[in-house]
Write an enzyme that holds these catalytic residues in place. Structure first.
Site, mmCIF file in Angstrom:
data_model
loop_
_atom_site.group_PDB
_atom_site.id
_atom_site.type_symbol
_atom_site.label_atom_id
_atom_site.label_comp_id
_atom_site.label_asym_id
_atom_site.label_seq_id
_atom_site.Cartn_x
_atom_site.Cartn_y
_atom_site.Cartn_z
ATOM 1 N N THR A 139 0.779 -1.217 -0.270
ATOM 2 C CA THR A 139 0.238 0.152 0.061
ATOM 3 C C THR A 139 1.047 1.584 0.072
ATOM 4 O O THR A 139 0.440 2.389 -0.842
ATOM 5 C CB THR A 139 -0.932 -0.173 1.241
ATOM 6 O OG1 THR A 139 -1.886 -1.132 1.228
ATOM 7 C CG2 THR A 139 -2.110 1.451 1.683
ATOM 8 N N ASP A 174 5.888 -18.237 6.226
ATOM 9 C CA ASP A 174 4.571 -17.155 6.189
ATOM 10 C C ASP A 174 4.410 -17.681 7.828
ATOM 11 O O ASP A 174 4.265 -18.878 7.913
ATOM 12 C CB ASP A 174 3.298 -17.317 5.484
ATOM 13 C CG ASP A 174 3.157 -16.166 4.798
ATOM 14 O OD1 ASP A 174 3.722 -15.792 4.090
ATOM 15 O OD2 ASP A 174 2.584 -17.435 3.217
#
Length: 432
Positions: A143, A196
């Site tokens: 973002t 992850d």
């Protein structure tokens, strides 16, 4: 005290990438214990995080820490301990408002740049939303990377506070404000490892929300076969952990599970995603409707959680603010307050990839598609990436465009094209 390592016969120290050993860091004993299955307690988490922030861990030790916590190796209690430690070593913002909202997406889905729509919608409705975002870790754009093509994002705390007090919200790079400095160090090492971990992810997300002063947070979890979260069971487990850790810090966490089967919007890459956002905000004909609808759903949930809309009425409010141009005006004001609005760049080199045969598009591999955009230069080259022309269930004819590669140099374009031509599973087309 440093002591030089003894050379291994046949290998130079440079080849081994090891020049010196340093004195052991005491908290590494807790990391080693974790490797062998012992949980990380509160005191150990505090010591580890403090040593990480103080730069006492080598890259190898940081990699060991991340590996020890990867997968499902951290329980909820450990996640709470790590979150608390990460908040304690950073700065923490306080706001005049008792109710401060935020949103976050766990990632793993190309495009999906909803933050740049949700923040102006919510801020235009009068809520406080101090959004800090990350740069790309394993994706073609974070973002902060996309927002940076529109306005400066490396805001210091006084500037961030001024923007939020003036406009009700901001979209800033979290790494510049040191709200959770340990997370910034860990992300730097997580990026090349590509590991992850629900525990590390939740500690990362919520430590930054807590430090930013958020009281109510909506979290989007895209679920799909090639998304970061691949099953409903995994999504529910992650949602449970988010709820539990949020409750431990008196944060109201609302989780949304969403479709992660394909990219959101058309652009993948910082500037290309920014163009999608602008198209939606400006209500342009042909703007990506999937991006618009997903952003409206998230904004509606934030507005209801923030008590600006009664349950069930958030969507109507969010849609009206987007349709009447108030959200677009708010994003322009936020960009100006952050240092001035910019026009996203365009790539100098493009190449269209087409379907080899006719049929229905039945699957898109999000991970390989993201890898293709990265090979084209994203996010380092802001204009690089790709534009998707065919969403799932499109009936294709031979030669119909699937995507257009965008690159800032002919070499990067050729590199991405060679990868695309070597893959036969980015797009799965079922012959008619």
């Amino acid at each position: 005290m440093n002591r030089t390592s003894a050379p291994v016969p046949g290998l130079s120290l440079r080849q081994l990438h090891i020049d010196t050993y340093h004195e052991p860091v005491a908290s590494m004993s807790a990391v080693r214990a974790k490797i062998y299955g012992r949980p990380i307690g509160g005191d150990a988490a505090q010591a580890i995080v403090r040593d990480v922030v103080d730069g006492r861990y080598s890259e190898i030790e940081l990699a060991a820490l991340i590996t020890a916590c990867s997968g499902d190796r951290m329980d909820v209690a450990e996640t709470i301990a790590l979150t608390r430690a990460m908040v304690a070593v950073g700065q923490r913002l306080r706001w005049n408002s008792e109710l401060v909202v935020d949103k976050h997406c766990v990632g793993g889905l190309p495009g999906n740049r909803t933050t740049l729509l949700v923040v102006p919608i919510v801020a235009a409705c009068g809520l406080t939303i101090p959004k800090t975002s990350s740069r790309a870790i394993t994706s073609p754009a974070g973002t902060a990377d996309t927002m940076e093509t529109l306005a400066p994002v490396a805001l210091d705390l006084p500037t961030m506070r001024r923007v939020v007090e003036q406009e009700g919200g901001c979209i800033a790079w979290g790494g510049a404000v040191s709200l959770s400095p340990a997370d910034d160090v860990l992300i730097r090492v997580e990026r090349p490892l590509g590991l992850d971990s629900d525990g590390l992810m939740v500690a990362s997300v919520l430590s930054k929300k807590i430090a930013a002063g958020s009281t109510h947070v909506v979290i989007d979890i895209p679920v799909g076969r090639t998304a970061k979260v691949r099953s409903q069971q995994a999504a529910q487990a992650l949602a449970h952990r988010l709820d539990a850790v949020g409750a431990a810090f008196d944060i109201n966490v609302s989780v949304m599970l969403s479709d992660g089967s394909q990219p959101v919007g058309r652009g993948v890459g910082p500037a290309l995603e920014a163009w999608d956002v602008l198209a939606v905000l400006q209500n342009q004909a042909g703007a990506p409707d999937d991006l618009r609808q997903r952003a409206l759903q998230l904004a509606a949930r934030v507005l209801e959680l923030g008590r600006k809309a009664a349950p069930g009425f958030g969507m109507a409010l969010a849609r009206s603010v987007l349709d009447n141009g108030a959200a677009w005006r708010k994003l322009q004001a936020i960009c100006e307050a952050q240092g001035g609005m910019r026009t996203p760049p365009r790539a100098a080199y493009t190449h269209v990839l087409t379907a080899l045969h006719q049929g229905r598009l039945v699957a898109i591999d999000n991970r390989r598609l993201a890898g293709l955009a990265k090979l084209a230069g994203a996010p380092k080259s802001p204009a690089a990436g790709l534009v998707l022309h065919a969403p799932l269930d499109t009936m294709l004819s031979a030669g119909q465009p699937l995507l257009t590669l965008h690159a800032e140099s002919p070499g990067e374009l050729a590199y991405a094209l060679a990868y695309a031509e070597s893959q036969d599973s980015i797009f799965s087309i079922q012959e008619a």
